[in-house]
Design an enzyme around this catalytic site. Structure first.
Site, PDB file in Angstrom:
ATOM      1  N   LYS A 169      34.162  48.108  68.939  1.00  0.00           N
ATOM      2  CA  LYS A 169      33.498  49.202  69.269  1.00  0.00           C
ATOM      3  C   LYS A 169      33.904  50.026  70.475  1.00  0.00           C
ATOM      4  CE  LYS A 169      31.043  47.846  65.582  1.00  0.00           C
ATOM      5  NZ  LYS A 169      31.263  46.455  65.623  1.00  0.00           N
ATOM      6  N   TYR A 205      21.489  43.758  63.981  1.00  0.00           N
ATOM      7  CA  TYR A 205      22.497  44.071  63.046  1.00  0.00           C
ATOM      8  C   TYR A 205      22.484  43.259  61.817  1.00  0.00           C
ATOM      9  CZ  TYR A 205      27.339  43.760  61.930  1.00  0.00           C
ATOM     10  OH  TYR A 205      28.499  43.955  61.313  1.00  0.00           O
ATOM     11  N   ARG A 260      46.912  29.832  70.800  1.00  0.00           N
ATOM     12  CA  ARG A 260      45.428  29.579  70.365  1.00  0.00           C
ATOM     13  C   ARG A 260      44.433  29.112  71.367  1.00  0.00           C
ATOM     14  NH1 ARG A 260      43.049  24.849  68.221  1.00  0.00           N
ATOM     15  NH2 ARG A 260      44.855  23.568  68.615  1.00  0.00           N
ATOM     16  N   ASP A 287      23.662  41.526  73.000  1.00  0.00           N
ATOM     17  CA  ASP A 287      24.465  42.214  72.301  1.00  0.00           C
ATOM     18  C   ASP A 287      24.494  43.557  72.960  1.00  0.00           C
ATOM     19  OD1 ASP A 287      26.030  43.735  70.658  1.00  0.00           O
ATOM     20  OD2 ASP A 287      25.020  43.152  68.930  1.00  0.00           O
TER      21      ASP A 287
END
Length: 381
Positions: free
Chosen positions: A195, A98, A44, A170
């Site tokens: 992506k 976005y 984690r 981004d």
């Protein structure tokens, strides 16, 4: 079993939730040594596969501060905002953003007391006009989703530095092969690794890397505390994708340019949004700012019949551009922003951004260009 003599060429998948310690001294060393002393404890917090992914992206971006890999692209944005902002702080963004980012900022983070303001991209460069005493962060995309407006990254970075505001870029549409925003002066770069970084439509992931090690450390803390860390298998797949990133981006870009020229001359298409076209208003800026003479694999079109019905006819006739809500895989696809990425906006908001009912976004893959053009001809016939 002693694995010491084994030297794999490819990093194994460390599909384990925990790592063992031989003594209390080793456990104490893990918690007190900077960098954990090369040890791992709980996946984690960190594991070798995630560390490899972050290190590879940081190397591509020139990010000395490291960063974090997260379980989804938006989890990366969440980590970036919470690593640099707290309740009462203000984030500044372009209106051309976005839709998923808008929902996270305006619907979820606003409940935590983080305010966001959206201004037209053309006006965003005047940071002094829009900033508040509480403004901590500016978020912008290299190429806007979905109409591919080109950001003047160096100009925005200079404006942020002058005003003492952090800049998060981004770069999901471009990848480090086309842009390296830290070289402009940005503070963090965020990728939806779902992506282009992973590139094969089989991973959901995010990566954020930073210039400043203090921010990089805080990114990891936030991801650990909120359980955002990317799992070993997905980290391994994303690293595998990175190994062909440079080759893929070149083919994506070459195919997209051929598709853009074809569509620009098709009577069923009113407008093509692709920075590689000389007619695109941001072409000169993209030519200067994007690397390697490449413009990416994303483009959008507005059909001459500016209606959802026309888009639906295209979707049902196309064989190589199936309707899918994500993008950037090796296989081409299309998306309908009105019903996917920007469905959370009102009709009026979408129209103000130029997202009309006949706008269709194409993610151009690495197939044979002739096959793509033949399919488009059929779908638009």
């Amino acid at each position: 079993m002693d694995l010491t003599p084994i030297h794999p060429k490819v990093t194994p998948i460390y599909q384990t939730s925990v790592f063992k310690f031989n003594s209390l001294a080793e456990l104490e060393e893990y918690y007190t040594t900077p960098g954990r002393g090369g040890r791992y404890g709980y996946s984690r917090s960190e594991h070798p596969n995630s560390d490899e992914l972050v290190a590879e992206v940081a190397k591509l971006e020139g990010a000395a501060g490291g960063g974090v890999a997260t379980g989804a692209g938006l989890a990366g944005l969440l980590a970036a905002v919470l690593a640099t902002c707290q309740a009462g702080d203000h984030v500044l963004c372009p209106a051309e953003l976005y839709g998923g980012s808008v929902v996270l900022l305006s619907l979820e983070l606003s409940r935590l007391g983080i305010e966001t303001t959206y201004v037209p991209l053309a006006d965003l460069y005047d940071i002094a006009k829009w900033r508040k005493p509480t403004t901590k962060l500016v978020l912008a995309e290299v190429l806007s989703n979905p109409l591919l407006t080109v950001l003047d990254g160096p100009r925005l970075a200079r404006a942020c530095k002058e005003q003492g505001v952090l800049l998060l870029i981004d770069s999901s549409f471009t990848s480090p092969i086309l842009t390296q925003p830290l070289s402009w002066g940005a503070d963090m770069v965020w990728h939806s690794a779902t992506k282009y970084l992973a590139g094969h439509s089989d991973v959901t992931a995010g990566v954020v890397v930073a210039r400043d090690p203090a921010i990089g450390k805080r990114l990891r803390q936030v991801a650990t505390n909120l359980g955002l860390m990317l799992a070993p298998m997905e980290s391994w797949l994303a690293v595998r994708g990175l190994k062909t990133l440079r080759l893929r981006m070149r083919q994506h870009s070459e195919n997209a340019l051929a598709v853009a020229h074809f569509l620009a001359n098709h009577p069923a298409v009113e407008q093509v949004f692709y920075p590689g076209l000389a007619t695109h208003p941001g072409h000169a800026l993209a030519e200067h700012e994007l690397l390697g003479g490449l413009y990416g694999g994303m483009l959008s079109v507005r059909l001459a019949d500016d209606s959802a019905a026309a888009v639906d006819r295209f979707i049902q006739k196309s064989k190589l551009f199936p309707l899918a809500p994500s993008l950037a895989g090796v296989a081409s696809s299309c998306s309908y922003p009105t019903a996917t990425s920007h469905r959370g906006l009102t009709d009026e908001q979408r129209r103000s951004l130029g997202i009309t009912p006949g706008v269709l976004r194409l993610s151009v893959g690495i197939e044979e260009p002739a096959d793509l053009l033949s399919d488009l001809q059929h779908a638009l016939g």
